[in-house]
Design an enzyme around this catalytic site. Structure first.
Site, short mmCIF file in Angstrom:
data_model
loop_
_atom_site.label_atom_id
_atom_site.label_comp_id
_atom_site.label_asym_id
_atom_site.label_seq_id
_atom_site.Cartn_x
_atom_site.Cartn_y
_atom_site.Cartn_z
N ILE A 52 0.87 -1.18 0.00
CA ILE A 52 0.00 0.00 0.00
C ILE A 52 0.91 1.23 0.00
CG2 ILE A 52 -1.78 1.31 1.21
CD1 ILE A 52 -2.99 -1.25 2.16
N HIS A 53 1.12 1.76 -1.20
CA HIS A 53 1.95 2.96 -1.36
C HIS A 53 1.02 4.15 -1.58
CE1 HIS A 53 1.32 2.51 -5.73
NE2 HIS A 53 1.45 1.21 -5.49
N ALA A 54 1.54 5.26 -2.03
CA ALA A 54 0.79 6.53 -2.09
C ALA A 54 -0.51 6.45 -2.90
CB ALA A 54 1.68 7.64 -2.61
N ALA A 57 -3.16 4.16 -1.29
CA ALA A 57 -3.53 4.77 -0.01
C ALA A 57 -4.48 5.94 -0.24
CB ALA A 57 -2.29 5.22 0.75
#
Length: 88
Positions: A14-16, A19
């Protein structure tokens, strides 16, 4: 309260971008929406909180929701998890 367990299926974790998608969706609901990973609970309406968990590929996590629209919220969150290829 409703709660659902997920397993992260996105290789990048779960990266930018994912997210932000989750935060934007969770923010549409009145209910309190939390994500729990390794006994740490953060507000799913906070991008910094979600990013701070560092959820990696293959990791299990839970989403719990409490409030007047909790059933709608969990359905929509589950739907976006599958649509974006984030989790099962």
């Amino acid at each position: 309260m409703v709660e659902k367990q997920f397993t992260l299926t996105d290789q990048a974790g779960i990266h930018a971008r994912p997210a932000a998608i989750l935060v934007n969706l969770a923010s549409k609901f009145e209910s309190e929406v939390n994500i729990v990973h390794r006994e740490k609970k953060v507000n799913l309406k906070s991008i910094l909180g979600v990013m701070s968990l560092g959820i990696a590929y293959g990791t299990e996590f839970k989403v719990n929701i409490e409030g007047s629209d909790e059933e709608d919220a969990i359905k929509e969150i589950e739907k976006i998890m599958h649509k974006e290829g984030l989790a099962e």
